[in-house]
Design a protein around this motif. Structure first.
Motif, PDB file in Angstrom:
ATOM      1  N   MET A  24     -13.868   2.551  -1.292  1.00 24.46           N
ATOM      2  CA  MET A  24     -12.700   4.162  -1.231  1.00 24.46           C
ATOM      3  C   MET A  24     -12.345   4.331  -0.163  1.00 24.46           C
ATOM      4  N   LEU A  25     -13.264   4.877   0.560  1.00 25.10           N
ATOM      5  CA  LEU A  25     -13.083   5.871   2.062  1.00 25.10           C
ATOM      6  C   LEU A  25     -12.052   5.323   3.101  1.00 25.10           C
ATOM      7  N   ARG A  26     -12.020   3.607   2.078  1.00 23.21           N
ATOM      8  CA  ARG A  26     -11.310   3.740   3.567  1.00 23.21           C
ATOM      9  C   ARG A  26      -9.630   3.254   3.654  1.00 23.21           C
ATOM     10  N   ASN A  27      -9.327   4.258   2.119  1.00 22.30           N
ATOM     11  CA  ASN A  27      -7.497   4.136   1.587  1.00 22.30           C
ATOM     12  C   ASN A  27      -7.048   5.756   2.362  1.00 22.30           C
ATOM     13  N   PHE A  28      -7.916   6.485   3.069  1.00 22.11           N
ATOM     14  CA  PHE A  28      -8.164   7.375   3.278  1.00 22.11           C
ATOM     15  C   PHE A  28      -8.120   7.871   4.937  1.00 22.11           C
ATOM     16  N   LEU A  53      -9.787  12.899   4.921  1.00 28.11           N
ATOM     17  CA  LEU A  53     -11.141  12.745   4.805  1.00 28.11           C
ATOM     18  C   LEU A  53     -11.695  14.317   5.208  1.00 28.11           C
ATOM     19  N   VAL A  54     -10.967  14.727   5.774  1.00 30.11           N
ATOM     20  CA  VAL A  54     -12.039  15.990   6.569  1.00 30.11           C
ATOM     21  C   VAL A  54     -11.450  17.405   5.954  1.00 30.11           C
ATOM     22  N   VAL A  62     -16.310  21.266   0.545  1.00 37.02           N
ATOM     23  CA  VAL A  62     -17.793  22.276   1.527  1.00 37.02           C
ATOM     24  C   VAL A  62     -17.115  23.488   0.512  1.00 37.02           C
ATOM     25  N   ALA A  63     -15.856  24.016   0.532  1.00 39.21           N
ATOM     26  CA  ALA A  63     -15.417  25.320  -0.057  1.00 39.21           C
ATOM     27  C   ALA A  63     -15.678  25.439  -0.736  1.00 39.21           C
ATOM     28  N   GLY A  64     -15.283  24.315  -1.511  1.00 37.74           N
ATOM     29  CA  GLY A  64     -15.604  24.808  -3.412  1.00 37.74           C
ATOM     30  C   GLY A  64     -17.159  24.742  -3.881  1.00 37.74           C
ATOM     31  N   VAL A 106     -22.729  13.951   1.841  1.00 41.35           N
ATOM     32  CA  VAL A 106     -20.955  13.664   2.204  1.00 41.35           C
ATOM     33  C   VAL A 106     -21.701  12.445   0.500  1.00 41.35           C
ATOM     34  N   GLN A 107     -22.658  12.249  -0.320  1.00 41.42           N
ATOM     35  CA  GLN A 107     -22.486  11.240  -1.528  1.00 41.42           C
ATOM     36  C   GLN A 107     -23.136  12.917  -2.891  1.00 41.42           C
TER      37      GLN A 107
END
Length: 386
Positions: free
Chosen positions: A1-5, A10-11, A18-20, A153-154
């Protein structure tokens, strides 16, 4: 999934997480104080019926305000949680249940900050030569830091899912409410289908009565005068007029048949049917067609009539220089948009547009008209096409 970003995406994504979660931890603390205060207030007011009722209403009102703020937070940082319809004590249950989610989010953010601080210390020690004796300790610290980052992250992604699921389960409609809503939608769709069919029958009757029938009467009169007339030249002229009237009758009958159901839909599908609309339009029409295959017959029919009626209405009432039609499918939804830069002010409750709205509603779709005075007018239908 991450490779699509991309890295920037991602940042941004994890920055929002993190803010939420940080804001969620703060609101969870506020909810805890509110629930404790509400419990104490209710206990003190319990012996007094009037005060008890007033306190209960105030508690529920404040709880609803907190819930609305939470939904805004979820939509801003975690994505839309879906259609929600909450009432009564379910809001209090939601605020109480999400306390542990807020606490877990605060813990994850704390671990992330602590990990960032340790990473800074590690870099400073590396620059100071603290690991010159061997890379073993440095490798161990880097490994532990990566493990901590992976867990963070997870954990952030998992808690975002939990937040949305919790809101849907506790603030969304119950099974009975959802069933009642669906029954209401089906009843409205059935009524829309019946109304659309009746409107179409009335329209066809008006066209046949005011157009075709009157022309047939005129044709009969012309032929009758030609039979009774003694002047061959005059009779030939009347026959010529009758022939022209026959051509007009055939044209109107073709228009009626196309408005009932265009044969091009059966022959080639939606695209050739729309191309025929473009060719028949008195106003230049730009067609953008983004579909690669055929749709169901019912869906193509609804899409065709949305375009056909919208183009006809624009040419008749808005006097635009051009009309643009865009048909495309994304995320299992067919979107049909008709735009004209005419004078605007289209009435969405008028006969033509309201009939289109009923057709679209009968197909479980959404219909909208945006037509400010002065234009442009945008007619959009969104239909499920899974």
């Amino acid at each position: 999934m991450l490779r699509n970003f991309s890295p920037s995406a991602l940042v941004r994504r994890y920055g929002l997480l993190v803010a939420g979660l940080t804001l969620g931890a703060l609101t969870a603390a506020a909810h805890l104080l509110f629930l404790i205060g509400s419990g104490l207030a209710y206990v003190f007011a319990a012996p007094f019926p009037g005060a008890r009722t007033a306190v209960r209403r105030a508690i529920l009102a404040r709880a609803h305000a907190f819930a609305r703020l939470e939904l805004r937070r979820l939509q801003r940082f975690f994505g839309d949680p879906g259609t929600l319809a909450y009432s009564g004590r379910r809001v209090l249950l939601y605020l109480a249940t999400r306390l542990w989610v807020g606490a877990a989010g605060g813990l994850i953010v704390f671990l992330l900050v602590m990990g960032g601080g340790l990473a800074g210390v590690l870099v400073a020690q590396l620059l100071d030569g603290a690991f010159n004796d061997g890379p073993g300790l440095f490798v161990v610290n880097v490994f532990l830091g990566l493990v901590l980052l992976f867990v963070d992250v997870q954990g952030m992604s998992g808690l975002a899912v939990v937040e949305r699921r919790l809101a849907r389960d506790l603030l969304g409609p119950s099974g009975t409410e959802e069933l009642e809503r669906r029954v209401g939608e089906l009843a409205a769709s059935r009524a829309a289908v019946v109304a659309a069919v009746n409107d179409e029958r009335r329209r066809i009757e008006r066209v046949l009565h005011d157009g075709v029938q009157q022309r047939l009467v005129a044709l009969g009169m012309l032929l009758g005068r030609a039979r009774r007339g003694g002047d061959p030249e005059r009779a030939a002229d009347l026959v010529r007029q009758a022939h022209e009237e026959t051509a007009e009758i055939l044209r109107e009958l073709r228009d009626v048949s196309w408005r009932v159901f265009p044969a091009a839909l059966d022959d080639g599908g939606l695209r050739p049917a729309l191309e025929a609309v473009v060719e028949r339009s008195a106003i230049p029409v730009r067609l953008s067609y983004g579909l690669s295959g055929r749709l169901s017959a019912d869906l193509e029919t609804v899409a065709y009539f949305v375009v056909s009626e919208s183009v006809t209405n624009a040419a008749k009432h808005a006097a635009p220089e051009w009309i643009e039609v865009d048909v495309r499918a994304e995320d299992e939804r067919l979107t049909v948009t008709v735009t004209d830069p005419g004078q605007g002010g289209a009435d969405a409750t008028g006969g033509g547009l309201s009939g289109l709205a009923r057709r679209v509603a009968a197909a479980d779709g959404e219909f909208a008209v945006d037509s400010p005075t002065g234009g442009p007018t945008v007619v959009r239908a969104v239909l499920p096409c899974a």
